[in-house]
Scaffold this active site. Structure first.
Site, PDB file in Angstrom:
ATOM      1  N   ARG A 188      98.801  51.618  18.372  1.00 40.80           N
ATOM      2  CA  ARG A 188      99.749  51.974  17.205  1.00 40.80           C
ATOM      3  C   ARG A 188      99.271  51.479  15.888  1.00 40.80           C
ATOM      4  NH1 ARG A 188     106.027  50.664  17.307  1.00 40.80           N
ATOM      5  NH2 ARG A 188     106.594  52.048  15.577  1.00 40.80           N
TER       6      ARG A 188
ATOM      7  N   HIS B 126     108.134  55.669  12.498  1.00 37.18           N
ATOM      8  CA  HIS B 126     108.732  55.800  13.793  1.00 37.18           C
ATOM      9  C   HIS B 126     108.378  57.208  14.441  1.00 37.18           C
ATOM     10  CE1 HIS B 126     112.236  52.915  12.503  1.00 37.18           C
ATOM     11  NE2 HIS B 126     111.310  52.471  13.300  1.00 37.18           N
TER      12      HIS B 126
ATOM     13  N   ARG C 175     115.961  44.825   6.254  1.00 36.91           N
ATOM     14  CA  ARG C 175     115.591  45.617   5.138  1.00 36.91           C
ATOM     15  C   ARG C 175     116.833  46.395   4.324  1.00 36.91           C
ATOM     16  NH1 ARG C 175     111.118  48.893   8.335  1.00 36.91           N
ATOM     17  NH2 ARG C 175     111.410  47.110   9.960  1.00 36.91           N
TER      18      ARG C 175
ATOM     19  N   GLU D 157     107.813  54.307  22.948  1.00 41.36           N
ATOM     20  CA  GLU D 157     106.535  54.577  22.154  1.00 41.36           C
ATOM     21  C   GLU D 157     105.237  54.041  22.756  1.00 41.36           C
ATOM     22  OE1 GLU D 157     109.170  52.331  19.625  1.00 41.36           O
ATOM     23  OE2 GLU D 157     108.424  53.288  17.951  1.00 41.36           O
TER      24      GLU D 157
ATOM     25  N   ASN E 121      99.903  46.934  20.171  1.00 37.28           N
ATOM     26  CA  ASN E 121     100.798  47.189  18.872  1.00 37.28           C
ATOM     27  C   ASN E 121     100.605  45.773  18.089  1.00 37.28           C
ATOM     28  OD1 ASN E 121     102.268  47.310  16.824  1.00 37.28           O
ATOM     29  ND2 ASN E 121     104.391  47.717  18.152  1.00 37.28           N
TER      30      ASN E 121
END
Ligand code: ADP
Length: 397
Positions: free
Chosen positions: A97, A185, A245, A383, A9
């Site tokens: 990813r 996600h 965010r 993940e 990732n």
């Protein structure tokens, strides 16, 4: 030799990795080791943990300071380190990813040069992640041309959403130009969808809302274990309030900031991605743990707003699903913050959620009472394992 899959990732200045062993029955559930290289392009820091979470290595390797070669240097270092750490390991494929697969890719793909070029065209849709994801693919292809590389997209799981759930109320030409809701996600939601039967049995195919609450936060509405709606849309800014965010925002705010505060693209990007959310409202931290231990009223208000936004969004998601059978909490805050779960669940009694405060306080997997119409669960996501499993499957076919 033990065959292993390297999961990667790649971010702007970091490279996260995990190694999963392949066996006759597929990929091992638990990573053999995992870790990350931070500070790429500046002062690099390497850290690696074993299967039990024990520290295997921590160092400050001298890598190229040139940001353009950051991923290449990091990968070369990592491959060398893995070889020296255990010469019995054979990396047989890498699973990446990749944040954006556009509207075309609803499943993982083998990453050849042509596909990487095609994915490059999606950089404007995810400028903070996509270029770095692809830089790592290119760097690894140069270092190990023979190594199969597989791309797993964060948007792919949401391609099952009905057309209306993917549209904005903008002129059609913009939508055809790619201005639409993609959702993110996806690897986390796909993992949760896959393990739901272990928790819900036959009800796993019902109306399930998953709250992924980490530094980034979003929800995904599942029916038949497939995504039917999600809170993140065109970018990973939309929906819930996050660490830094803003989440949902009246677009008129952007027009106002441009017109009266002189903010341009860079200023707005910095404000909305890095200075808003829990950090912006509290003025203290983006980290939920820090805020939970603070007595400052601004910290309390930030947590209250975080929970309020989730509760409002649960109403929206339940409407998209036509009701609710189960609510799942996952990711850092979802898995660990009993306070956030309690505040959210106690506002969901109107949906038929009978919250079990004791079970929640002792971090149980099920935090609703046995006769609750809506089952509330806490399920850790994974993940990396999802990427390893996709990679192994594509390798075998
Ligand atoms: P990322 O989105 O970067 O993968 P995580 O899923 O690890 O992030 O979530 C990070 C968030 O989880 C942080 O806000 C952190 O404070 C929060 N968190 C982790 N552990 C706890 C805890 N025990 N209590 C409350 N919040 C926690």
């Amino acid at each position: 030799m033990r065959e292993v899959i390297l999961v990667l990732n790649a971010g702007s200045s970091s490279l996260k990795f995990a190694l999963f062993e392949m066996g006759a029955s597929g990929v091992a559930q638990r990573a053999l080791l995992s870790g990350q290289l931070d500070g790429l392009g500046a002062r690099a820091h390497f850290r690696c943990k074993g299967a039990e979470g024990e520290i295997l290595a921590e160092s400050e390797p001298a890598l190229a300071a040139d940001p353009a070669r950051a991923h290449s240097g990091a990968l070369a270092f990592l491959l060398d380190w893995l070889g020296a750490h255990n010469e019995n390991l054979h990396v047989c494929a890498a699973g990446h990813r990749i944040v954006h697969g556009g509207s075309r890719y609803s499943a993982p793909q083998r990453l050849g040069a042509a596909l990487v070029d095609e994915l490059e065209a999606l950089v404007p849709l995810a400028p903070l992640h996509q270029p770095h994801n692809l830089a790592a693919v290119r760097a690894l292809a140069a270092l190990r041309p023979e190594l199969p590389q597989i791309g797993c997209f964060d948007t792919a799981f949401h391609r099952s959403q009905p057309p209306l759930a993917q549209m904005f109320a903008l002129p059609r030409a913009l939508s055809q130009d790619g201005v639409r809701r993609y959702g993110f996600h996806g690897l986390s939601y796909e993992y949760i969808a896959g393990v739901l039967p272990q928790h819900l049995g036959a009800r796993a195919g019902g109306r399930v809302l998953v709250l992924h609450l980490g530094n980034g936060a979003s929800w995904c509405a599942l029916k038949d274990q497939k995504s039917v709606a999600s809170s993140m849309g065109f970018t990973a800014l939309d929906g819930l309030m996050m660490g830094t965010r803003c989440g949902n925002l009246d677009p008129g705010v952007l027009l106002y900031l441009m017109q009266y505060h002189g903010l341009g693209v860079e200023g707005l990007t910095d404000l909305l991605y890095k200075r808003s959310g829990l950090l912006g409202v509290s003025g203290i931290s983006q980290d939920m743990r820090t805020l939970e231990t603070s007595a400052d009223p601004a910290a309390r208000e930030a947590i209250a707003l975080f929970c309020y936004r989730i509760v409002r969004e649960i109403g929206s998601a339940a409407a998209a699903l036509g009701g609710l059978d189960a609510l799942v909490f996952t990711a850092g805050i979802g898995q660990h913050s009993a306070q956030v779960r309690a505040r959210v669940c106690s506002e969901c009694a109107w949906l038929g959620l009978d919250f079990d405060a004791d079970a929640n306080a002792r971090q149980a997997a099920c935090i609703s009472r046995p006769d609750s119409r809506v089952t509330a669960l806490v399920i850790p996501t994974d993940e990396e394992w999802m990427i390893a499993r996709h990679t192994a499957r594509l390798l075998m076919h």
